[in-house]
Design a protein around this motif. Structure first.
Motif, short mmCIF file in Angstrom:
data_model
loop_
_atom_site.label_atom_id
_atom_site.label_comp_id
_atom_site.label_asym_id
_atom_site.label_seq_id
_atom_site.Cartn_x
_atom_site.Cartn_y
_atom_site.Cartn_z
N SER A 109 -1.63 -60.26 -5.88
CA SER A 109 -2.19 -61.22 -4.95
C SER A 109 -2.45 -60.53 -3.61
N LEU A 110 -3.40 -61.07 -2.85
CA LEU A 110 -3.84 -60.43 -1.62
C LEU A 110 -4.33 -61.48 -0.65
N ILE A 111 -3.85 -61.39 0.59
CA ILE A 111 -4.31 -62.29 1.65
C ILE A 111 -4.97 -61.45 2.73
N VAL A 112 -6.22 -61.79 3.06
CA VAL A 112 -7.00 -61.03 4.04
C VAL A 112 -7.60 -62.01 5.05
N GLN A 113 -7.65 -61.58 6.27
CA GLN A 113 -8.26 -62.41 7.30
C GLN A 113 -9.78 -62.35 7.18
N LYS A 114 -10.42 -63.45 7.53
CA LYS A 114 -11.89 -63.51 7.54
C LYS A 114 -12.45 -62.35 8.34
N LEU A 156 -7.13 -63.43 -4.72
CA LEU A 156 -7.51 -63.12 -3.35
C LEU A 156 -7.70 -64.39 -2.54
N ILE A 157 -7.05 -64.42 -1.38
CA ILE A 157 -7.21 -65.54 -0.44
C ILE A 157 -7.72 -64.97 0.87
N ILE A 158 -8.84 -65.51 1.34
CA ILE A 158 -9.39 -65.13 2.64
C ILE A 158 -9.09 -66.26 3.63
N GLN A 159 -8.29 -65.91 4.63
CA GLN A 159 -7.89 -66.93 5.61
C GLN A 159 -8.92 -67.01 6.73
N PRO A 160 -9.32 -68.24 7.07
CA PRO A 160 -10.35 -68.41 8.11
C PRO A 160 -9.85 -67.99 9.50
N SER A 202 -12.70 -66.19 -1.75
CA SER A 202 -11.39 -66.52 -2.31
C SER A 202 -11.54 -66.88 -3.79
N ALA A 203 -10.91 -66.09 -4.65
CA ALA A 203 -11.08 -66.22 -6.09
C ALA A 203 -10.10 -65.25 -6.76
N THR A 204 -10.12 -65.23 -8.07
CA THR A 204 -9.37 -64.22 -8.82
C THR A 204 -10.34 -63.16 -9.30
N TYR A 205 -9.99 -61.91 -9.09
CA TYR A 205 -10.85 -60.78 -9.45
C TYR A 205 -10.19 -59.98 -10.58
N ILE A 236 -11.47 -56.31 5.36
CA ILE A 236 -11.84 -55.63 4.12
C ILE A 236 -10.80 -55.91 3.06
N SER A 237 -11.24 -56.38 1.91
CA SER A 237 -10.34 -56.62 0.78
C SER A 237 -10.47 -55.44 -0.17
N ILE A 238 -9.35 -54.90 -0.61
CA ILE A 238 -9.36 -53.75 -1.52
C ILE A 238 -8.47 -54.03 -2.71
N ILE A 239 -9.04 -53.90 -3.90
CA ILE A 239 -8.30 -54.11 -5.14
C ILE A 239 -8.45 -52.84 -5.98
N ASN A 240 -7.35 -52.39 -6.54
CA ASN A 240 -7.33 -51.13 -7.24
C ASN A 240 -7.05 -51.29 -8.73
N CYS A 241 -7.65 -50.39 -9.52
CA CYS A 241 -7.39 -50.38 -10.95
C CYS A 241 -7.27 -48.94 -11.44
N ALA A 242 -6.43 -48.75 -12.44
CA ALA A 242 -6.24 -47.46 -13.07
C ALA A 242 -6.35 -47.63 -14.57
#
Lengths: 113, 114
Positions: free
Chosen positions: A10-15, A109-113, A85-88, A18-24
């Motif tokens: 899970s990830l919370i980012v301010q409006k 991912l949640i983007i806070q206003p 804001s969604a699931t990626y 930059i949102s960063i999601i990693n995969c291996a």
């Protein structure tokens, strides 16, 4: 055996941030790496995808960075908006996905206003 | 185009009962898939089909069966339902041609086995 590992869960980012999601991934035969976006109560929808012959692909505010030697790829969302804001889910497959996609576990991912 | 449609949207099934989840696509895609989604676990492939009359197992096929008699329809059959089959089920289709590998997902069926 989990072939695609995704973080964070899970990830919370301010409006505006930059949102960063990693995969291996583990299977070096994978040759197609899509990212899917899922809103509550809906099916996943393709957001952006990359093949391993390029290191970066950009579509609007969304960018995939790909590191073949490290077997890692990441999604960057620039100027993140509340509507993001969604699931990626990251995914990987061989041959474009004829025999299905292998998904990561997802990032909420949640983007806070 | 309606895209990929799934019925029912919700269903409660008793342990040991059987049911069929319906999936139809109107995009003339050859490739169709069934996934299940459990909380925090991503999506896992149950079965897939590369065309009418051809089906194959995915990662988690036990307890399920499929058939593909037409290009449009790809029903998923649950036999002797168990609580472990409580999940959200997604059907998807793909043209898998002309460099278009996108999988188009339906809205899902939320199934509870109790």
């Amino acid at each position: 055996q989990q072939q695609v590992k995704q973080s964070p869960q899970s990830l919370i980012v301010q409006k505006g941030g930059i949102s960063i999601i990693n995969c291996a991934y583990e299977n070096t035969a994978f040759d197609y790496f899509p990212w899917y976006q899922q809103f509550p109560g809906k099916g996943p929808a393709l957001l952006i995808a990359i093949r391993p012959d390029v290191s970066e692909k950009k579509e609007g505010r969304f960018t995939i960075s790909f590191n073949k030697s490290a077997k890692q790829f990441s999604l960057h969302i620039m100027d993140s908006q509340p509507g993001d804001s969604a699931t990626y889910f990251c995914a990987a497959t061989i041959g474009g996905g004829a025999d299905g996609l292998t998904f990561g576990k997802g990032t909420h991912l949640i983007i806070q206003p | 185009n309606a895209g990929v449609t799934q019925t029912p949207k919700f269903h409660i099934l008793k342990i040991g009962q059987s049911m069929t989840l319906q999936c139809t696509q109107d995009m003339n895609h050859n490739y169709m898939y069934w996934y299940r989604q459990d909380p925090g676990m991503g999506l896992k492939l149950i079965y897939y089909s590369v065309g009418a009359g051809i089906t194959d197992k995915g990662e988690v096929p036990n307890g399920y069966n499929v058939s593909r008699s037409t290009t449009e329809d790809f029903p998923l059959r649950l036999e002797l339902a168990a609580p472990s089959q409580t999940s959200v089920y997604f059907c998807a289709s793909s043209p898998l041609g002309s460099q278009n590998y996108e999988q188009y997902f339906g809205p899902g069926t939320r199934l509870t086995v109790t």
